[in-house]
Design a protein around this motif. Structure first.
Motif: not given
Length: 73
Positions: A28-35, A68-71, A46-51, A20-23
């Protein structure tokens, strides 16, 4: 309840294993590639909600990640 652990090296290796690329990983995780980059570099945690989502990556295969990415797109 399980205690979810996070390591920057672990996230980087899971992302590499899934190809996977960072983006894409961020999508998939619901955040940015930069994060994702910041977490892998140890500049941020990462904040607790991402763990739980990060832990779910460990059980995912390449095909499941791709579908999942396609969806999400």
């Amino acid at each position: 309840e399980r205690k979810l652990r996070f390591t920057a090296k672990g996230l980087a290796s899971q992302r590499k294993r899934l190809g996977l690329s960072a983006a894409d990983c961020g999508l998939l995780l619901g955040t940015s590639g930069q994060s994702i980059y910041n977490w892998e570099e140890g500049k941020a945690r990462p904040r607790a909600r991402f763990l739980a989502a990060i832990a779910a990556l460990r059980t995912m295969g390449k095909k499941e990640a791709a579908s999942r990415l396609d969806a999400l797109r």
